[in-house]
Design a protein around this motif. Structure first.
Motif, mmCIF file in Angstrom:
data_model
loop_
_atom_site.group_PDB
_atom_site.id
_atom_site.type_symbol
_atom_site.label_atom_id
_atom_site.label_comp_id
_atom_site.label_asym_id
_atom_site.label_seq_id
_atom_site.Cartn_x
_atom_site.Cartn_y
_atom_site.Cartn_z
ATOM 1 N N LEU A 114 6.355 -2.499 -12.200
ATOM 2 C CA LEU A 114 5.757 -3.769 -11.805
ATOM 3 C C LEU A 114 6.831 -4.644 -11.162
ATOM 4 O O LEU A 114 7.986 -4.639 -11.606
ATOM 5 C CB LEU A 114 5.178 -4.507 -13.018
ATOM 6 C CG LEU A 114 4.144 -3.775 -13.882
ATOM 7 C CD1 LEU A 114 3.797 -4.614 -15.103
ATOM 8 C CD2 LEU A 114 2.884 -3.476 -13.084
ATOM 9 N N LEU A 115 6.446 -5.398 -10.137
ATOM 10 C CA LEU A 115 7.401 -6.299 -9.492
ATOM 11 C C LEU A 115 6.698 -7.589 -9.091
ATOM 12 O O LEU A 115 5.607 -7.562 -8.502
ATOM 13 C CB LEU A 115 8.036 -5.634 -8.272
ATOM 14 C CG LEU A 115 9.142 -6.449 -7.575
ATOM 15 C CD1 LEU A 115 10.325 -5.551 -7.214
ATOM 16 C CD2 LEU A 115 8.617 -7.132 -6.308
ATOM 17 N N TRP A 116 7.326 -8.717 -9.434
ATOM 18 C CA TRP A 116 6.843 -10.035 -9.058
ATOM 19 C C TRP A 116 7.880 -10.703 -8.156
ATOM 20 O O TRP A 116 9.086 -10.565 -8.379
ATOM 21 C CB TRP A 116 6.638 -10.919 -10.284
ATOM 22 C CG TRP A 116 5.572 -10.466 -11.228
ATOM 23 C CD1 TRP A 116 4.272 -10.883 -11.277
ATOM 24 C CD2 TRP A 116 5.721 -9.529 -12.313
ATOM 25 N NE1 TRP A 116 3.593 -10.264 -12.302
ATOM 26 C CE2 TRP A 116 4.452 -9.429 -12.952
ATOM 27 C CE3 TRP A 116 6.773 -8.758 -12.793
ATOM 28 C CZ2 TRP A 116 4.241 -8.593 -14.047
ATOM 29 C CZ3 TRP A 116 6.560 -7.922 -13.868
ATOM 30 C CH2 TRP A 116 5.313 -7.842 -14.496
ATOM 31 N N VAL A 117 7.411 -11.457 -7.164
ATOM 32 C CA VAL A 117 8.301 -12.178 -6.246
ATOM 33 C C VAL A 117 8.391 -13.633 -6.692
ATOM 34 O O VAL A 117 7.365 -14.321 -6.820
ATOM 35 C CB VAL A 117 7.778 -12.106 -4.804
ATOM 36 C CG1 VAL A 117 8.704 -12.877 -3.864
ATOM 37 C CG2 VAL A 117 7.642 -10.657 -4.348
ATOM 38 N N VAL A 118 9.611 -14.105 -6.927
ATOM 39 C CA VAL A 118 9.841 -15.491 -7.336
ATOM 40 C C VAL A 118 10.374 -16.256 -6.125
ATOM 41 O O VAL A 118 11.576 -16.217 -5.831
ATOM 42 C CB VAL A 118 10.841 -15.577 -8.509
ATOM 43 C CG1 VAL A 118 11.037 -17.030 -8.934
ATOM 44 C CG2 VAL A 118 10.375 -14.728 -9.673
ATOM 45 N N ALA A 119 9.476 -16.929 -5.407
ATOM 46 C CA ALA A 119 9.861 -17.669 -4.204
ATOM 47 C C ALA A 119 9.769 -19.179 -4.406
ATOM 48 O O ALA A 119 10.211 -19.945 -3.547
ATOM 49 C CB ALA A 119 8.982 -17.253 -3.024
ATOM 50 N N ASP A 162 0.811 -1.217 0.000
ATOM 51 C CA ASP A 162 0.000 0.000 0.000
ATOM 52 C C ASP A 162 0.847 1.271 0.000
ATOM 53 O O ASP A 162 0.334 2.352 -0.310
ATOM 54 C CB ASP A 162 -0.947 0.008 1.213
ATOM 55 C CG ASP A 162 -0.194 0.060 2.533
ATOM 56 O OD1 ASP A 162 0.691 -0.791 2.734
ATOM 57 O OD2 ASP A 162 -0.485 0.947 3.366
ATOM 58 N N LYS A 163 2.130 1.146 0.339
ATOM 59 C CA LYS A 163 2.973 2.346 0.458
ATOM 60 C C LYS A 163 4.091 2.425 -0.571
ATOM 61 O O LYS A 163 4.821 3.409 -0.609
ATOM 62 C CB LYS A 163 3.583 2.419 1.866
ATOM 63 C CG LYS A 163 2.563 2.604 2.987
ATOM 64 C CD LYS A 163 3.261 2.758 4.330
ATOM 65 C CE LYS A 163 2.253 2.949 5.455
ATOM 66 N NZ LYS A 163 1.438 1.734 5.673
ATOM 67 N N VAL A 164 4.260 1.399 -1.399
ATOM 68 C CA VAL A 164 5.444 1.345 -2.262
ATOM 69 C C VAL A 164 5.555 2.556 -3.186
ATOM 70 O O VAL A 164 6.648 3.088 -3.416
ATOM 71 C CB VAL A 164 5.472 0.031 -3.078
ATOM 72 C CG1 VAL A 164 4.265 -0.094 -3.986
ATOM 73 C CG2 VAL A 164 6.765 -0.079 -3.868
ATOM 74 N N GLU A 223 3.200 -8.225 -7.483
ATOM 75 C CA GLU A 223 3.181 -7.794 -6.092
ATOM 76 C C GLU A 223 3.046 -6.281 -6.005
ATOM 77 O O GLU A 223 2.326 -5.751 -5.155
ATOM 78 C CB GLU A 223 4.478 -8.246 -5.404
ATOM 79 C CG GLU A 223 4.681 -7.735 -3.993
ATOM 80 C CD GLU A 223 3.746 -8.347 -2.971
ATOM 81 O OE1 GLU A 223 3.707 -7.846 -1.834
ATOM 82 O OE2 GLU A 223 3.044 -9.322 -3.313
ATOM 83 N N TYR A 224 3.756 -5.575 -6.900
ATOM 84 C CA TYR A 224 3.663 -4.122 -6.985
ATOM 85 C C TYR A 224 3.182 -3.747 -8.386
ATOM 86 O O TYR A 224 3.596 -4.333 -9.384
ATOM 87 C CB TYR A 224 5.017 -3.444 -6.774
ATOM 88 C CG TYR A 224 5.652 -3.620 -5.424
ATOM 89 C CD1 TYR A 224 4.899 -3.823 -4.267
ATOM 90 C CD2 TYR A 224 7.049 -3.557 -5.291
ATOM 91 C CE1 TYR A 224 5.511 -3.966 -3.033
ATOM 92 C CE2 TYR A 224 7.657 -3.695 -4.058
ATOM 93 C CZ TYR A 224 6.881 -3.910 -2.935
ATOM 94 O OH TYR A 224 7.480 -4.041 -1.712
ATOM 95 N N GLU A 225 2.362 -2.714 -8.447
ATOM 96 C CA GLU A 225 1.951 -2.135 -9.723
ATOM 97 C C GLU A 225 1.577 -0.682 -9.463
ATOM 98 O O GLU A 225 0.567 -0.386 -8.820
ATOM 99 C CB GLU A 225 0.759 -2.877 -10.323
ATOM 100 C CG GLU A 225 0.333 -2.339 -11.682
ATOM 101 C CD GLU A 225 -0.789 -3.153 -12.315
ATOM 102 O OE1 GLU A 225 -1.082 -2.928 -13.498
ATOM 103 O OE2 GLU A 225 -1.359 -4.026 -11.627
#
Length: 412
Positions: free
Chosen positions: A181-186, A15-17, A169-171
Motif C-alpha cells: 500500500l502507498l499513500w501520497v502526502v502532498a 493501473d500498472k504498478v 494511491e497503490y494497493e
C-alpha cells in the motif's frame, strides 16, 4: 537534527504498478527472471536488464548503464512512469504473512551522512562503492531506497495513521503473498509536521543499503566539485530512503556452514570446543538458542547446545559481546582456520526461517561438515556497536523489510 526532504517521485501509473515494481534484480533465480522478462513487458527488470531487448545477456560497464538510462526514458515516454508535480512524502506499507511494516519514503541528506547524523553499522567494499556510483552517474536515478531506522515517534505515527484511514494511491499484492500500500502526502501542513518531527531526531541508523548510501555520497561529492554553482540544495545532495520506526524492524541471524573440520575428527573437534564452551549433546532434538552467548551446532548427525564459558572469554568492547564475533574468535579462526570470514571458500552464510531445520539438512546431504546457529542481534546491539565507533562483523544481521524497486524513483 535529521534533514528528511519531500521530493517529486517518478512513479508507475496506478493501473500498472503491480506489473512494474520488482524485487531486486539479483534475487531472482535465472528461470524466474527469464519468465518475467518474457511475459511482462512492464516489469522494471527490463530497465535494469537492458540487454534483453537485444538478446544479449552480458552487457557490462558504462555501456550497460547507458542502456539502463535509455530503457528508463522509454518507460517514461510510453507513460509507464509519470512524475509528481509537487514534492511529497510517500507512506509505504508492506504486509507479509508474518509482519507489517509501515514507514515514509523521502530524501536523506548527504551532509547528514558526513556529519554522522546518519550512521552505518557495516563496512563497505570500495569496488562496489565505485561501481554503484558509476551506475548512478550514468543512469541519473535511484529506484530502490536505503532502509533507515529511527526511534518511534508519536507525531510521525499520528500522521501515518491519519493517511492509513484514506484510500491508498497503490494497493496490490504480489505472488509471494505480500500486500503493498502507498499513500501520497502532498499536504503542505502535513509535510511541515513530518519535517519538523524528523528535525528532532538526533541519529538515523542505516539498516540496509550501506553501499547505496555510500555511493550516493561519492556521487554527490564528485558532482559538487564539477558544479561551480553548487549550493548544497541540488537533488544530487540527497538520496532516496525508507524511514521505518525501530520497533518495526525484523532482524534475523545468519547461520554458518563449514565445509571441513580443518583436519580434525568430530571427536577431536568437540574436545577443542570444550575449552570455550559447556557442551550438551541433544541428539535429534532440534536446539534453538534462547539467550545470548548460546549456540546451536549440528555435527555428525547430532545437535549440540554450546554455552560460552565466560571465564574463558573476555568482553573488551561492544563488538566482542556479539555472538557472531564470539564464534569467530573461539571457533572459526583458532580451530577451523578461517581467518577472513568475508572471503573464505569453506564457509557459507545462510539466512534461514525454518526454525533451524536448515542446520541439519545442509550437513546431512554431505555439503558441509558442521553448522552453527545463534540468537539474532537486537536494534540496541546494533546501536551500541555504531555509537561505539565500531562495525558489525560480516553476515551478522539479515534485516527486513526488503523493499521493491520502482515504486518510487528519485531523479538527480
Amino acid at each position: 537534527m535529521a534533514v528528511v526532504k519531500p521530493f517529486k517521485a517518478v512513479r508507475p501509473t496506478r493501473d500498472k504498478v503491480a506489473l512494474v515494481s520488482s524485487k531486486s534484480y539479483d534475487i531472482y533465480p535465472p528461470n524466474e527472471l527469464e519468465a518475467k522478462l518474457s511475459y511482462n513487458p512492464f516489469t522494471f527488470l527490463h530497465v535494469v536488464n537492458p540487454g534483453y531487448k537485444y538478446h544479449k545477456k552480458h552487457i557490462s560497464g558504462d555501456q550497460r548503464f547507458k542502456l539502463v538510462h535509455n530503457r528508463y526514458l522509454e518507460f517514461k515516454e510510453e507513460g509507464v512512469f509519470t512524475q509528481d508535480e509537487d514534492p511529497a512524502y510517500y507512506i509505504y506499507q508492506k504486509t507479509t504473512p508474518y509482519h507489517t511494516f509501515c514507514g515514509i519514503i523521502a530524501a536523506s541528506s548527504v551532509e547528514d551522512y558526513h556529519k554522522d547524523v546518519i550512521k552505518k553499522h557495516e563496512d563497505t567494499l570500495r569496488s562496489r562503492e565505485l561501481l554503484f556510483e558509476n551506475y548512478l552517474k550514468n543512469t541519473g536515478f535511484n529506484a530502490e531506497p536505503v532502509l533507515l531506522t529511527y526511534p518511534d515517534n508519536s507525531i510521525i505515527e499520528a500522521i501515518i495513521n491519519k493517511y492509513k484511514e484514506q484510500r491508498p494511491e497503490y494497493e496490490f499484492s504480489t505472488s509471494d503473498k505480500d500486500k503493498h500500500l502507498l499513500w501520497v502526502v502532498a499536504n503542505k501542513e502535513d509535510i511541515s509536521t513530518i519535517q519538523q518531527a524528523f528535525k528532532e531526531v538526533k541519529t538515523l541508523y542505516i539498516a540496509d543499503g550501506h553501499h547505496r548510501s555510500t555511493s550516493s555520497c561519492l556521487l554527490a561529492n564528485n558532482l559538487a566539485q564539477e558544479n561551480p554553482k553548487h549550493t548544497g540544495e541540488e537533488d544530487y545532495n540527497f538520496f532516496m530512503s525508507y524511514f521505518l520506526p525501530e520497533s518495526q524492524l525484523s532482524i534475523y541471524e545468519f547461520n554458518r556452514f563449514i565445509k571441513d573440520l580443518n583436519g580434525l575428527t568430530p571427536d577431536e573437534f568437540l574436545i577443542e570446543l570444550d575449552t570455550y564452551f559447556r557442551i550438551e549433546k541433544r541428539g535429534q532434538e532440534l536446539f534453538k538458542p534462547k539467550q545470548k552467548h548460546h549456540f546451536s551446532m549440528y555435527l555428525d548427525g547430532e545437535f549440540y547446545a554450546l554455552y560460552l564459558r565466560k571465564t574463558a572469554y573476555t568482553f573488551s568492547d561492544a563488538k566482542s559481546k556479539l555472538d557472531s564475533e564470539i564464534l569467530y574468535q573461539t571457533v572459526l579462526k583458532p580451530i577451523l582456520g578461517i581467518d577472513d570470514i568475508r572471503n573464505a571458500d569453506k564457509i557459507l552464510y545462510s539466512q534461514d526461517k525454518s526454525d533451524g531445520l536448515e542446520l541439519k539438512l545442509k550437513v546431512d546431504n554431505g555439503e558441509f561438515k558442521v553448522s552453527f546457529g545463534m540468537l539474532p542481534v537486537t536494534i540496541d546491539d546494533i546501536k551500541d556497536i555504531v555509537d561505539s565507533g565500531l562495525m558489525m562483523p560480516p553476515k551478522t544481521t539479515y534485516i527486513e523489510p526488503k523493499l521493491r524497486s520502482a515504486l518510487t524513483i528519485y531523479e538527480f
